[in-house]
Design a protein around this motif. Structure first.
Motif, PDB file in Angstrom:
ATOM      1  N   VAL A 102      30.449  36.201  39.585  1.00 42.02           N
ATOM      2  CA  VAL A 102      31.293  37.380  39.357  1.00 42.02           C
ATOM      3  C   VAL A 102      31.078  37.976  37.963  1.00 42.02           C
ATOM      4  CG1 VAL A 102      33.318  36.112  38.509  1.00 42.02           C
ATOM      5  CG2 VAL A 102      33.636  38.289  39.698  1.00 42.02           C
ATOM      6  N   LEU A 106      31.612  41.937  36.598  1.00 40.62           N
ATOM      7  CA  LEU A 106      32.731  42.288  35.705  1.00 40.62           C
ATOM      8  C   LEU A 106      32.265  42.524  34.271  1.00 40.62           C
ATOM      9  CD1 LEU A 106      35.725  39.965  36.672  1.00 40.62           C
ATOM     10  CD2 LEU A 106      35.578  42.421  36.955  1.00 40.62           C
ATOM     11  N   ILE A 133      27.802  47.393  44.087  1.00 38.96           N
ATOM     12  CA  ILE A 133      29.222  47.735  44.204  1.00 38.96           C
ATOM     13  C   ILE A 133      29.409  49.216  44.548  1.00 38.96           C
ATOM     14  CG2 ILE A 133      31.418  47.880  42.953  1.00 38.96           C
ATOM     15  CD1 ILE A 133      30.691  45.008  43.544  1.00 38.96           C
ATOM     16  N   ILE A 167      34.753  50.804  36.275  1.00 40.53           N
ATOM     17  CA  ILE A 167      34.325  49.399  36.200  1.00 40.53           C
ATOM     18  C   ILE A 167      33.761  49.066  34.820  1.00 40.53           C
ATOM     19  CG2 ILE A 167      32.612  47.765  37.090  1.00 40.53           C
ATOM     20  CD1 ILE A 167      33.032  49.169  39.856  1.00 40.53           C
ATOM     21  N   CYS A 170      36.523  48.575  32.486  1.00 43.17           N
ATOM     22  CA  CYS A 170      37.575  47.670  32.981  1.00 43.17           C
ATOM     23  C   CYS A 170      38.886  48.417  33.242  1.00 43.17           C
ATOM     24  CB  CYS A 170      37.817  46.527  32.002  1.00 43.17           C
ATOM     25  SG  CYS A 170      36.504  45.328  31.968  1.00 43.17           S
ATOM     26  N   TYR A 183      43.595  43.115  37.747  1.00 44.87           N
ATOM     27  CA  TYR A 183      42.266  43.473  38.267  1.00 44.87           C
ATOM     28  C   TYR A 183      41.231  42.397  37.904  1.00 44.87           C
ATOM     29  CZ  TYR A 183      37.612  45.586  37.727  1.00 44.87           C
ATOM     30  OH  TYR A 183      36.258  45.810  37.723  1.00 44.87           O
ATOM     31  N   CYS A 187      39.529  39.693  40.697  1.00 45.01           N
ATOM     32  CA  CYS A 187      38.067  39.634  40.897  1.00 45.01           C
ATOM     33  C   CYS A 187      37.506  38.256  40.582  1.00 45.01           C
ATOM     34  CB  CYS A 187      37.379  40.691  40.042  1.00 45.01           C
ATOM     35  SG  CYS A 187      37.680  42.379  40.608  1.00 45.01           S
ATOM     36  N   PRO A 192      33.803  39.164  43.620  1.00 42.76           N
ATOM     37  CA  PRO A 192      33.461  40.500  43.135  1.00 42.76           C
ATOM     38  C   PRO A 192      33.657  41.617  44.162  1.00 42.76           C
ATOM     39  CG  PRO A 192      31.469  39.203  43.512  1.00 42.76           C
ATOM     40  CD  PRO A 192      32.629  38.276  43.676  1.00 42.76           C
ATOM     41  N   ASP A 193      33.765  41.253  45.469  1.00 42.73           N
ATOM     42  CA  ASP A 193      33.998  42.308  46.457  1.00 42.73           C
ATOM     43  C   ASP A 193      35.369  42.970  46.261  1.00 42.73           C
ATOM     44  OD1 ASP A 193      34.868  39.749  47.177  1.00 42.73           O
ATOM     45  OD2 ASP A 193      35.028  40.264  49.294  1.00 42.73           O
ATOM     46  N   TYR A 194      36.278  42.283  45.559  1.00 41.62           N
ATOM     47  CA  TYR A 194      37.591  42.888  45.292  1.00 41.62           C
ATOM     48  C   TYR A 194      37.496  44.050  44.307  1.00 41.62           C
ATOM     49  CZ  TYR A 194      40.337  39.965  48.299  1.00 41.62           C
ATOM     50  OH  TYR A 194      40.881  39.400  49.429  1.00 41.62           O
ATOM     51  N   GLN A 195      36.376  44.135  43.593  1.00 43.60           N
ATOM     52  CA  GLN A 195      36.104  45.307  42.755  1.00 43.60           C
ATOM     53  C   GLN A 195      36.006  46.552  43.642  1.00 43.60           C
ATOM     54  OE1 GLN A 195      32.461  44.845  40.478  1.00 43.60           O
ATOM     55  NE2 GLN A 195      33.596  45.056  38.594  1.00 43.60           N
ATOM     56  N   MET A 198      39.495  47.397  45.090  1.00 45.11           N
ATOM     57  CA  MET A 198      40.335  47.975  44.038  1.00 45.11           C
ATOM     58  C   MET A 198      40.044  49.468  43.896  1.00 45.11           C
ATOM     59  SD  MET A 198      42.685  47.353  41.724  1.00 45.11           S
ATOM     60  CE  MET A 198      42.703  45.629  41.263  1.00 45.11           C
TER      61      MET A 198
END
Length: 216
Positions: A102, A106, A133, A167, A170, A183, A187, A192-195, A198
């Motif tokens: 991740v 991030l 992403i 992104i 942040c 956030y 993640c 990282p798919d939650y990026q 979001m």
């Protein structure tokens, strides 16, 4: 980087400006003390030295591949604030965090000129966040929020441009501090798919405003 060497002047003009903004924001949130600037400079310089160990030299005419990461390290600054300005805790966290997948998504400077990437990707100078992403955000937006997707097409620029900005920073200047913390935590813990989710949820929240502006 030793304490004696840590001066704001050792950083680039972009980093110096970022340090000033971070410290001002941290004091506004009552997270940082007066000497926080030295601690943040110390963190940024150590991150730079640490990441250099896994960077390669690329022969290219692209400006972004000639030197260190061109932008400001918003992720390291966010962790510095989460740790209430404790530079040792920040560096220990970042060092351990860098071992996780991740971190590639991030912490954008993490993969700058990285030896972990194939040669062709490094030479193009395009960060994986953009073609992984951002690509999935556009695909999902088309399926979940077709009206928003159409509004972007009519406007002449893509949702991925907006998302990359969010992104990279942040979500600073876009979300409240508690939401930024959520956030980052989501993640890290869920992947990282939650990026992607979001960004889609933010577009859903803004849907009526986006459509209203499109009509106007």
């Amino acid at each position: 980087a030793m304490d004696a060497d840590v001066k704001k002047e050792n950083l680039s003009s972009v980093q110096q400006l970022g340090v000033e903004m971070t410290v001002r924001y941290g004091k506004y949130l009552n997270l940082l003390k007066e000497d926080a600037e030295i601690g943040l400079c110390f963190v940024l310089m150590n991150c730079e030295e640490f990441l250099k160990q896994q960077q390669r030299t690329v022969v290219s005419s692209l400006c972004c591949l000639q030197e260190q990461y061109a932008g400001y390290d918003w992720f390291a600054s966010s962790i510095f604030l989460i740790m209430s300005g404790d530079r040792e805790k920040t560096l220990v966290f970042l060092q351990r965090f860098s071992c996780l997948l991740v971190s590639a998504f991030l912490w954008l400077p993490r993969l700058h000129l990285s030896m972990h990437l194939p040669d062709t990707i490094v030479e193009y100078g395009i960060h994986p966040v953009y073609f992984c992403i951002a690509h999935h955000i556009e695909m999902l937006l088309k399926a979940e929020l077709p009206l928003v997707c159409s509004a972007f097409q009519m406007s002449g620029f893509t949702p991925s441009q907006i998302c990359l900005q969010w992104i990279t920073q942040c979500f600073w200047n876009y979300m409240d501090w508690s939401e930024i913390g959520h956030y980052i935590a989501i993640c890290i813990f869920l992947g990282p798919d939650y990026q992607i989710y979001m960004c889609i949820s933010v577009f859903k929240h803004l849907q009526q405003d986006i459509l209203k502006h499109t009509e106007a």
